[in-house]
Design a protein around this motif. Structure first.
Motif, mmCIF file in Angstrom:
data_model
loop_
_atom_site.group_PDB
_atom_site.id
_atom_site.type_symbol
_atom_site.label_atom_id
_atom_site.label_comp_id
_atom_site.label_asym_id
_atom_site.label_seq_id
_atom_site.Cartn_x
_atom_site.Cartn_y
_atom_site.Cartn_z
ATOM 1 N N ALA A 115 0.833 -1.209 0.000
ATOM 2 C CA ALA A 115 0.000 0.000 0.000
ATOM 3 C C ALA A 115 0.867 1.257 0.000
ATOM 4 C CB ALA A 115 -0.945 -0.003 1.201
ATOM 5 N N ILE A 116 1.981 1.214 0.706
ATOM 6 C CA ILE A 116 2.908 2.344 0.708
ATOM 7 C C ILE A 116 3.497 2.531 -0.684
ATOM 8 C CG2 ILE A 116 5.136 3.155 1.583
ATOM 9 C CD1 ILE A 116 4.355 1.827 4.291
ATOM 10 N N VAL A 117 3.940 1.447 -1.296
ATOM 11 C CA VAL A 117 4.491 1.527 -2.653
ATOM 12 C C VAL A 117 3.454 2.102 -3.609
ATOM 13 C CG1 VAL A 117 5.297 0.153 -4.620
ATOM 14 C CG2 VAL A 117 6.189 -0.319 -2.328
ATOM 15 N N SER A 118 2.242 1.574 -3.579
ATOM 16 C CA SER A 118 1.183 2.065 -4.466
ATOM 17 C C SER A 118 0.887 3.539 -4.227
ATOM 18 C CB SER A 118 -0.108 1.261 -4.254
ATOM 19 O OG SER A 118 0.086 -0.068 -4.629
ATOM 20 N N GLY A 119 0.811 3.919 -2.971
ATOM 21 C CA GLY A 119 0.540 5.313 -2.649
ATOM 22 C C GLY A 119 1.636 6.241 -3.128
ATOM 23 N N LEU A 120 2.888 5.841 -2.924
ATOM 24 C CA LEU A 120 4.009 6.686 -3.312
ATOM 25 C C LEU A 120 4.138 6.837 -4.829
ATOM 26 C CD1 LEU A 120 6.635 5.540 -0.665
ATOM 27 C CD2 LEU A 120 5.466 7.764 -0.775
ATOM 28 N N TRP A 121 3.675 5.850 -5.585
ATOM 29 C CA TRP A 121 3.729 5.974 -7.047
ATOM 30 C C TRP A 121 2.906 7.154 -7.538
ATOM 31 C CZ3 TRP A 121 6.982 4.936 -10.582
ATOM 32 C CH2 TRP A 121 7.797 3.815 -10.517
#
Length: 96
Positions: A18-24
């Motif tokens: 979720a962090i990776v997706s959000g940061l994208w």
């Protein structure tokens, strides 16, 4: 050129994706010339605290400031902040 590198650790390891997706979402901001979000491979035997790395390049300090002032930056910060434990940022000037 400025290289902007940010390291994150997840408060709960189940939130790494979720962090990776959000940061994208930060990659949608038009001021960077390079933008990547990567999960740490954790191959270093001494340190495994970091879960996610953001790497971006900016033409100059003005472009980096415009990136940080963009509304998507604030929205992404609000989304990711509750899921992260640690955030370490470094901005380095490169003459290459």
């Amino acid at each position: 050129m400025i290289r902007h590198i940010v390291f994150f650790s997840a408060r709960d390891k189940d939130n790494v994706e979720a962090i990776v997706s959000g940061l994208w979402k930060l990659g949608e901001i038009p001021h960077s010339t390079v933008f990547e979000v990567m999960k740490n491979t954790k191959t270093d035997p001494i340190s495994d605290e970091i879960d996610v790395v953001v790497y971006a390049e900016f033409k100059d300090a003005e472009a980096l400031a415009a990136y940080k002032a963009h509304p998507t930056y604030a929205a992404t910060t609000a989304l990711v902040r509750p899921m992260r434990e640690l955030r370490i940022s470094a901005d380095v000037v490169s003459t290459l």
